[in-house]
Design a protein around this motif. Structure first.
Motif, PDB file in Angstrom:
ATOM      1  N   HIS A  27     -53.040  -2.726  10.324  1.00  0.00           N
ATOM      2  CA  HIS A  27     -54.385  -3.206  10.022  1.00  0.00           C
ATOM      3  C   HIS A  27     -55.409  -2.560  10.963  1.00  0.00           C
ATOM      4  N   HIS A  73     -47.862   0.303   4.035  1.00  0.00           N
ATOM      5  CA  HIS A  73     -48.327  -1.024   4.410  1.00  0.00           C
ATOM      6  C   HIS A  73     -48.105  -2.066   3.311  1.00  0.00           C
ATOM      7  N   TYR A 122     -61.936  -4.938   2.156  1.00  0.00           N
ATOM      8  CA  TYR A 122     -60.648  -4.667   2.793  1.00  0.00           C
ATOM      9  C   TYR A 122     -60.526  -5.381   4.134  1.00  0.00           C
ATOM     10  N   MET A 153     -57.690  -8.194   5.135  1.00  0.00           N
ATOM     11  CA  MET A 153     -56.829  -8.159   6.320  1.00  0.00           C
ATOM     12  C   MET A 153     -57.037  -9.396   7.196  1.00  0.00           C
ATOM     13  N   GLU A 195     -54.132 -11.852   8.513  1.00  0.00           N
ATOM     14  CA  GLU A 195     -53.892 -12.065   9.939  1.00  0.00           C
ATOM     15  C   GLU A 195     -54.147 -13.494  10.391  1.00  0.00           C
TER      16      GLU A 195
END
Length: 187
Positions: free
Chosen positions: A14, A58, A127, A131, A135
């Protein structure tokens, strides 16, 4: 329990993706402020990285390995995981649109710059938000619900021969990343 290495790997990926996105934005902004054309080859290298790494490495780690385990252990997260996986597919389409818009800018001139910049802004914001959900929501829940055995199996799968995270691919992606952040991007 210490942070599993699989989670650390996802967070590192990330961070690298965010760095490339921010470098892309900064490169475009610097060219605009200088009233100059950007280094289109470098911008293409950045877009290639943003297409290649998520699609080949990923997202495979998340969608093929981690997310199915989370679905098993925490069914309540299925709708969120479904949305994140849909984002993965849209991300690939968005990069293609950015590549097209970049080509249009280079071929058609500054009349197409703003369209590229708007697409880029939307892509980066989307994006980064994606992420952030992973997270701040998914990975902590995964840490709570997955067992030590799950984490050992995931780490082994992430590094298994033939898996997308293989050493050769990882090394070439790392080299491209280093060229991008160092100011190069092409060969």
């Amino acid at each position: 329990m210490p942070t599993p290495s699989a989670i650390q790997r996802i967070i590192e990926e990330h961070a690298a993706l965010a760095t490339v996105m921010r470098t892309l934005q900064a490169t475009v902004a610097a060219a605009h402020q200088a009233g100059a054309q950007p280094d289109f080859e470098r911008l293409r290298a950045m877009l290639f990285y943003l297409d290649e790494v998520p699609a080949r490495v990923h997202h495979a780690n998340e969608s093929e390995l981690l997310f199915p385990r989370i679905r098993e252990r925490c069914p309540a997260l299925r709708p969120v995981l479904d949305r994140l996986e849909a984002d993965h597919g849209r991300g690939e389409t968005s990069v293609r649109e950015l590549e097209h818009a970049l080509n249009a800018w280079q071929v058609m001139g500054d009349a197409r710059r703003e369209a590229f910049e708007l697409l880029l802004h939307a892509f980066v914001e989307g994006y980064l938000g994606h992420m952030e959900v992973e997270e701040n929501y998914i990975l902590p829940v995964a840490q709570d619900y997955l067992s030590a055995a799950d984490w050992r199996e995931l780490e082994a799968a992430f590094g298994a021969p033939g898996h997308a995270s293989g050493a050769v691919g990882a090394e070439s992606h790392r080299a491209l990343f280093e060229r991008i952040v160092a100011g190069g991007g092409g060969r």
